[in-house]
Design an enzyme around this catalytic site. Structure first.
Site, mmCIF file in Angstrom:
data_model
loop_
_atom_site.group_PDB
_atom_site.id
_atom_site.type_symbol
_atom_site.label_atom_id
_atom_site.label_comp_id
_atom_site.label_asym_id
_atom_site.label_seq_id
_atom_site.Cartn_x
_atom_site.Cartn_y
_atom_site.Cartn_z
ATOM 1 N N HIS A 72 1.111 -1.431 -0.014
ATOM 2 C CA HIS A 72 0.231 0.182 0.554
ATOM 3 C C HIS A 72 0.489 1.267 -0.136
ATOM 4 O O HIS A 72 1.482 1.828 1.057
ATOM 5 C CB HIS A 72 -0.673 0.418 0.772
ATOM 6 C CG HIS A 72 -1.830 -0.680 1.064
ATOM 7 N ND1 HIS A 72 -3.266 -1.388 1.949
ATOM 8 C CD2 HIS A 72 -2.090 -1.860 0.255
ATOM 9 C CE1 HIS A 72 -4.273 -2.068 1.826
ATOM 10 N NE2 HIS A 72 -3.656 -2.957 0.395
ATOM 11 N N TYR A 201 -9.469 5.334 7.577
ATOM 12 C CA TYR A 201 -9.063 5.828 9.773
ATOM 13 C C TYR A 201 -10.102 6.647 9.480
ATOM 14 O O TYR A 201 -10.522 7.070 8.930
ATOM 15 C CB TYR A 201 -8.006 6.072 9.651
ATOM 16 C CG TYR A 201 -6.963 5.357 9.775
ATOM 17 C CD1 TYR A 201 -6.134 4.645 8.740
ATOM 18 C CD2 TYR A 201 -6.878 4.883 11.383
ATOM 19 C CE1 TYR A 201 -4.919 3.553 9.590
ATOM 20 C CE2 TYR A 201 -5.833 3.820 11.482
ATOM 21 C CZ TYR A 201 -5.102 3.311 10.226
ATOM 22 O OH TYR A 201 -3.529 2.434 10.305
ATOM 23 N N PRO A 293 -3.106 -0.287 18.836
ATOM 24 C CA PRO A 293 -3.032 -0.824 17.288
ATOM 25 C C PRO A 293 -3.759 0.756 16.699
ATOM 26 O O PRO A 293 -2.908 0.028 15.523
ATOM 27 C CB PRO A 293 -3.947 -1.599 17.047
ATOM 28 C CG PRO A 293 -4.870 -1.880 18.436
ATOM 29 C CD PRO A 293 -4.143 -1.143 19.287
ATOM 30 N N LYS A 297 1.729 -0.063 14.916
ATOM 31 C CA LYS A 297 3.760 -0.321 15.252
ATOM 32 C C LYS A 297 3.367 -1.285 16.747
ATOM 33 O O LYS A 297 4.904 -1.972 16.480
ATOM 34 C CB LYS A 297 3.599 0.746 16.080
ATOM 35 C CG LYS A 297 3.739 2.008 15.176
ATOM 36 C CD LYS A 297 4.594 2.126 14.558
ATOM 37 C CE LYS A 297 4.941 3.308 13.445
ATOM 38 N NZ LYS A 297 4.732 2.554 11.950
ATOM 39 N N TYR A 385 4.559 6.243 9.654
ATOM 40 C CA TYR A 385 3.729 5.437 9.649
ATOM 41 C C TYR A 385 4.531 3.720 8.595
ATOM 42 O O TYR A 385 4.061 2.840 8.890
ATOM 43 C CB TYR A 385 2.040 5.367 9.203
ATOM 44 C CG TYR A 385 1.023 4.721 8.852
ATOM 45 C CD1 TYR A 385 0.379 4.415 9.629
ATOM 46 C CD2 TYR A 385 1.097 3.673 7.132
ATOM 47 C CE1 TYR A 385 -0.666 3.624 10.085
ATOM 48 C CE2 TYR A 385 0.686 2.433 7.724
ATOM 49 C CZ TYR A 385 -0.890 2.680 8.869
ATOM 50 O OH TYR A 385 -2.103 1.693 8.479
HETATM 51 C C1 LIG Z 1 -5.417 -9.301 21.412
HETATM 52 C C2 LIG Z 1 -4.089 -8.477 20.077
HETATM 53 C C3 LIG Z 1 -4.665 -8.074 19.684
HETATM 54 C C4 LIG Z 1 -3.740 -6.536 18.442
HETATM 55 N N1 LIG Z 1 -4.499 -6.865 17.637
HETATM 56 C C5 LIG Z 1 -3.840 -6.121 16.716
HETATM 57 C C6 LIG Z 1 -3.714 -5.420 15.249
HETATM 58 O O1 LIG Z 1 -5.378 -5.241 15.448
HETATM 59 N N2 LIG Z 1 -2.923 -4.504 14.630
HETATM 60 C C7 LIG Z 1 -1.950 -4.493 15.655
HETATM 61 O O2 LIG Z 1 -0.552 -3.661 14.687
HETATM 62 N N3 LIG Z 1 -1.248 -5.015 16.472
HETATM 63 C C8 LIG Z 1 -2.578 -5.414 17.115
HETATM 64 N N4 LIG Z 1 -1.409 -6.591 17.735
HETATM 65 C C9 LIG Z 1 -0.049 -6.152 18.851
HETATM 66 C C10 LIG Z 1 0.450 -7.048 18.008
HETATM 67 O O3 LIG Z 1 0.308 -8.283 17.282
HETATM 68 C C11 LIG Z 1 1.726 -7.416 18.869
HETATM 69 O O4 LIG Z 1 2.365 -6.169 19.147
HETATM 70 C C12 LIG Z 1 2.360 -7.890 18.447
HETATM 71 O O5 LIG Z 1 1.957 -9.564 18.524
HETATM 72 C C13 LIG Z 1 3.909 -8.933 19.347
HETATM 73 O O6 LIG Z 1 4.282 -9.716 19.358
HETATM 74 P P1 LIG Z 1 5.005 -10.373 20.206
HETATM 75 O O7 LIG Z 1 6.213 -11.468 19.551
HETATM 76 O O8 LIG Z 1 6.555 -9.629 20.925
HETATM 77 O O9 LIG Z 1 4.381 -11.363 21.879
HETATM 78 P P2 LIG Z 1 2.485 -12.137 21.274
HETATM 79 O O10 LIG Z 1 2.731 -12.320 19.988
HETATM 80 O O11 LIG Z 1 1.891 -11.973 22.537
HETATM 81 O O12 LIG Z 1 3.888 -13.651 21.439
HETATM 82 C C14 LIG Z 1 3.704 -14.360 22.773
HETATM 83 C C15 LIG Z 1 3.573 -15.416 22.461
HETATM 84 O O13 LIG Z 1 4.558 -16.243 23.838
HETATM 85 C C16 LIG Z 1 4.174 -17.584 24.580
HETATM 86 N N5 LIG Z 1 3.887 -17.414 26.435
HETATM 87 C C17 LIG Z 1 3.203 -16.378 26.990
HETATM 88 N N6 LIG Z 1 3.496 -16.662 28.015
HETATM 89 C C18 LIG Z 1 3.929 -17.657 28.368
HETATM 90 C C19 LIG Z 1 5.112 -18.286 28.824
HETATM 91 N N7 LIG Z 1 4.779 -18.641 30.321
HETATM 92 N N8 LIG Z 1 5.848 -19.162 28.525
HETATM 93 C C20 LIG Z 1 5.450 -19.767 27.135
HETATM 94 N N9 LIG Z 1 5.064 -19.095 25.608
HETATM 95 C C21 LIG Z 1 4.346 -17.914 26.838
HETATM 96 C C22 LIG Z 1 2.383 -16.648 23.868
HETATM 97 O O14 LIG Z 1 1.633 -18.110 23.516
HETATM 98 C C23 LIG Z 1 2.492 -16.313 21.994
HETATM 99 O O15 LIG Z 1 2.953 -17.213 21.485
HETATM 100 C C24 LIG Z 1 -2.365 -6.537 18.997
HETATM 101 C C25 LIG Z 1 -2.410 -7.728 20.082
HETATM 102 C C26 LIG Z 1 -2.916 -8.058 21.332
HETATM 103 C C27 LIG Z 1 -2.820 -8.863 22.288
#
Ligand SMILES: Cc1cc2nc3c(=O)[nH]c(=O)nc-3n(C[C@H](O)[C@H](O)[C@H](O)COP(=O)(O)OP(=O)(O)OC[C@H]3O[C@@H](n4cnc5c(N)ncnc54)[C@H](O)[C@@H]3O)c2cc1C
Length: 391
Positions: A72, A201, A293, A297, A385
């Site tokens: 995009h 948006y 969100p 980011k 962005y």
């Molecule tokens: C519900 C939700 C909706 C979102 N929607 C959007 C969106 O629409 N647009 C956007 O830009 N961003 C969104 N985000 C933000 C984006 O998805 C996150 O910033 C991104 O997932 C970060 O990645 P991460 O790997 O740091 O964490 P996560 O993706 O949260 O991964 C963490 C992993 O650790 C695992 N874990 C947790 N605790 C334990 C433990 N004790 N032992 C072992 N494993 C564990 C979890 O199961 C998970 O697989 C959303 C976040 C959430 C929570």
């Protein structure tokens, strides 16, 4: 068991870290609480900055992303009965975003790790990081009913906002910065072709709405709702009616509807824990910081953190030089705070706040107008962005 880096969490941060470390000849084991199927189906973010795309492509996991991702070159802001395009190709030439679901990134990374013989242990429980302030940390956990432990040189806490790694850091070390917003987002995934080529948006007196997409056949929508809203209050007909009311505000534009595949409500919150390291434990991604969100980011910050961490660990393994490891937190937090500000700014610019009086609403409208009519202001939005080159 022994490895070089024990990684807690198989989200984008943990998986990408494991993959990037592998490319630098560094071993890791990933421990994940959920099943493989669960993490591969978890619908969350979907907007990748140019830098994230570049990282995935240059590390060899971008083949499907390049084929299926939707590039995009702008977004639309819709308010006051009008549409305004923020044109990236004009404002930030050569930079764009790519729409590609987070769960697709996760699938690609899991496939790459397993194909390379990488170890990901799914469905582990009671994960406990230990000895993080000494040279020989370890992680104990339960897997298939058996209590086990992994000795490692380092532990990477990539376990998201609700994970356990952040809490393993002794009290008093971390400083917390937190902001809760007086609303949540109702996210909807629907089997219908997007009604727009680019994200819309929409700022509306009824509340904010976002029209996004995941593929040419699947659309993603968000509605601002009260923070404690019950999803049961939102049958599909109400969702479509509210989306239409908030989005069909310009003449000649209508919203196509289709079967709802999934819906859920997410709280809106900003959070940072500083520093992102204690001893041999390094936090990355949502484990250390979350953003609302609106600015898209979260996933991009997670990817940036682990890119920095990989370089730092590679430096340490190459010649025992801890300079980059010591600077990890500082290097990440500069970008984290820029994203914090941008996400807060987009959120306050576009949402309805019950606490706003008529004066506040006029200020908000004036700022929206400024962003869409001043090239300096729209360039500021555009460069944030698509992602700033902050190192
Ligand atoms: C519900 C939700 C909706 C979102 N929607 C959007 C969106 O629409 N647009 C956007 O830009 N961003 C969104 N985000 C933000 C984006 O998805 C996150 O910033 C991104 O997932 C970060 O990645 P991460 O790997 O740091 O964490 P996560 O993706 O949260 O991964 C963490 C992993 O650790 C695992 N874990 C947790 N605790 C334990 C433990 N004790 N032992 C072992 N494993 C564990 C979890 O199961 C998970 O697989 C959303 C976040 C959430 C929570």
């Amino acid at each position: 068991m022994r490895t070089q880096v024990a990684i807690v969490g198989a989200g984008p941060a943990g998986l990408l870290l494991s993959h990037l470390l592998y490319l630098r000849g560094i071993e890791s084991v990933v421990l994940e609480a959920r099943s493989r199927d669960y993490v591969e189906q978890r619908v969350r973010a979907g907007v990748l900055e140019q830098g994230t795309v570049d990282t995935l492509v240059s590390s060899g996991v971008g083949e499907r992303l390049l084929r299926e991702g939707l590039v995009h070159h702008g977004i639309e802001l819709r308010f006051g009965g009008q549409s305004h395009r923020i044109a990236f190709e004009k404002l930030v030439p050569g930079r764009a975003i790519t729409v590609y679901g987070q769960q697709e990134v996760v699938k690609d990374l899991i496939a790459a790790r397993l194909a390379a013989g990488g170890q990901i242990l799914f469905e582990v429980a009671d994960v406990v990081p230990e000895g993080i302030d000494g040279p020989h940390p370890e992680v104990s956990f339960t897997h298939r009913g058996e209590r086990r432990a992994i000795q490692a040189d380092f532990i990477a806490g990539c376990d998201g906002f609700h994970g356990i790694c952040r809490d393993a850091i002794p009290p008093g070390v971390l400083q917390f910065f937190d902001k809760e917003y007086p609303f949540g987002w109702l996210g909807v995934l629907a089997a219908v072709a997007p009604s727009s080529e680019e994200l819309i948006y929409a700022s509306n007196d009824r509340g904010f709405a976002l029209h996004s997409m995941r593929s040419p056949q699947v659309s993603r929508f968000y509605l601002q709702v009260p923070p404690d809203e019950d999803i049961a209050a939102w049958p599909d007909e109400r969702i479509w009616a509210e989306l239409a009311a908030r989005l069909e505000t310009v003449s000649g534009w209508s919203l196509a509807t289709g079967p709802v595949l999934e819906k859920g409500i997410t709280a809106m919150r900003s959070f940072v824990a500083e520093p992102m390291q204690f001893g041999r434990l390094f936090l990355a991604g949502d484990a250390s910081h979350i953003v609302p969100p609106t600015g898209a980011k979260g996933l991009n910050l997670a990817a940036f953190d682990v890119t920095v961490l990989t370089e730092a660990l590679a430096g340490w393994y190459a010649c025992g030089d801890a300079t980059l490891l010591d600077g990890y937190s500082r290097a990440c937090l500069r970008r984290v705070w820029r994203a914090q500000h941008f996400s807060w700014w987009m959120t306050t610019l576009l949402h309805s706040f019950e606490s706003y009086d008529a004066y506040d609403r006029r200020l908000q409208q004036s700022y929206l107008d400024y962003v869409c009519t001043s090239e300096a202001a729209s360039t500021s939005l555009a460069e944030n962005y698509v992602g700033l080159a902050l190192h």
